[in-house]
Design an enzyme around this catalytic site. Structure first.
Site, PDB file in Angstrom:
ATOM      1  N   CYS A  48       0.860  -1.187   0.000  1.00 32.56           N
ATOM      2  CA  CYS A  48       0.000   0.000   0.000  1.00 32.56           C
ATOM      3  C   CYS A  48       0.895   1.235   0.000  1.00 32.56           C
ATOM      4  O   CYS A  48       1.712   1.415   0.917  1.00 32.56           O
ATOM      5  CB  CYS A  48      -0.861  -0.034   1.260  1.00 32.56           C
ATOM      6  SG  CYS A  48      -1.886   1.431   1.491  1.00 32.56           S
TER       7      CYS A  48
ATOM      8  N   CYS B 284      -1.219   3.573  -6.608  1.00 33.14           N
ATOM      9  CA  CYS B 284      -2.013   2.976  -5.526  1.00 33.14           C
ATOM     10  C   CYS B 284      -2.264   1.546  -5.977  1.00 33.14           C
ATOM     11  O   CYS B 284      -2.599   1.308  -7.141  1.00 33.14           O
ATOM     12  CB  CYS B 284      -3.322   3.740  -5.353  1.00 33.14           C
ATOM     13  SG  CYS B 284      -4.583   2.869  -4.395  1.00 33.14           S
TER      14      CYS B 284
HETATM   15  N1  DGL Z   1      -4.111   0.593  -1.907  1.00 28.18           N
HETATM   16  C1  DGL Z   1      -3.690   1.741  -1.224  1.00 28.18           C
HETATM   17  C2  DGL Z   1      -2.468   2.404  -1.828  1.00 28.18           C
HETATM   18  O1  DGL Z   1      -1.664   1.747  -2.471  1.00 28.18           O
HETATM   19  C3  DGL Z   1      -4.619   2.703  -0.560  1.00 28.18           C
HETATM   20  C4  DGL Z   1      -6.034   2.853  -0.912  1.00 28.18           C
HETATM   21  C5  DGL Z   1      -6.765   3.548   0.223  1.00 28.18           C
HETATM   22  O2  DGL Z   1      -6.972   2.895   1.242  1.00 28.18           O
HETATM   23  O3  DGL Z   1      -7.103   4.722   0.076  1.00 28.18           O
HETATM   24  O4  DGL Z   1      -2.259   3.569  -1.656  1.00 28.18           O
END
Ligand code: DGL
Length: 255
Positions: free
Chosen positions: A74, A180
């Protein structure tokens, strides 16, 4: 904790499963425990202190399972918490950031659009990345986009992204960074929707290679006889979310 111990992987939800797909391809003999913090998603639009709390709780859960390494799958959690977590735990922690560096190498004088959550783009880690690799880079925060992916509303999600790209002159765009891990699930559909000259760049494969390197250097690779596996966990409603997570992991095979 030993070589046969599992590797923890987490995200705010299903996004990190796009990374887990890559990790399993790179390291087929490893055992992974994936934790989706769905009950606390999204991370990208919450106050960073709140995200830090969530991330610390998730890490404690994974640590209780005796992990030998952890992947922060993430970008947002990395921006908020990677430094603190590395200072707190002795095992290797592999983290993610928007793949601006490889994207900058694909520029032919045009722009690099960086799609990520508002937190990722707002926090100091990204400012440092922009400083080094941000020539002609345009950060585009995408509030609400991860929610569309979580809901498997892929057509709308692709519409969201192509709408943003359309606000630029397309012939001036050389690359789009999927900053993301949720957005990486849109890659095949975006490939079809966007002109061929726009490169799509994400950090998933680089992260998998980095984990491989780190395990090798730490003499932590799984014993050759070990069969790889992936256990899925969520802080949300497991009856509803585990089937979704399995579908997304299957989808990750085609990215
Ligand atoms: N998948 C996450 C990232 O790579 C975050 C998405 C979220 O929770 O806003 O930033």
């Amino acid at each position: 904790m030993n070589n046969a111990s599992p590797i923890g992987v987490f995200d705010s939800g299903v996004g990190g499963l796009s990374v887990l797909g890559c990790l399993r391809r790179e390291l087929p003999g490893e055992r992974f425990i994936y934790y989706g913090d769905n009950a606390n998603a999204p991370y990208g639009t919450k106050p960073p202190e709140q995200v830090l709390d969530c991330v610390c709780r998730v890490t404690e859960k994974l640590v209780a399972r005796g992990i030998k390494a952890m992947v922060i799958a993430c970008n947002t959690a990395t921006a908020v918490a990677a430094a603190q977590l590395r200072a707190m735990y002795p095992f290797p922690i592999v983290a993610m950031e928007p793949a601006l560096k490889p994207a900058s190498l694909m520029r032919h004088g045009g722009k690099v659009l960086v799609l990520a959550t508002p937190n990722t783009l707002r926090l100091p880690k990204f400012a440092a990345l922009m400083e080094r690799y941000g020539e002609q880079a345009v950060p585009l925060p995408c509030p609400g986009l991860m929610e569309l992916v979580e809901a498997e509303r892929f057509d709308e999600a692709v519409g969201y992204v192509t709408g943003l790209v359309a606000q630029q002159r397309q012939d001036t765009v050389d690359a789009l960074v999927l900053g993301c891990t949720h957005y990486v699930f849109l890659r095949p559909a975006l490939r079809r929707a966007l002109p061929e000259h726009v490169a799509l760049v994400d950090g998933n494969e680089g992260t998998a290679r980095q984990l491989h390197r780190v395990l090798l250097e730490g003499e932590l690779l799984a014993p050759p006889s070990q069969r790889g596996e992936a256990e899925l966990m969520t802080s949300g409603d497991a009856a509803e979310l585990l089937p979704l997570m399995r579908r997304m992991l299957k989808r990750a095979e085609d990215l």
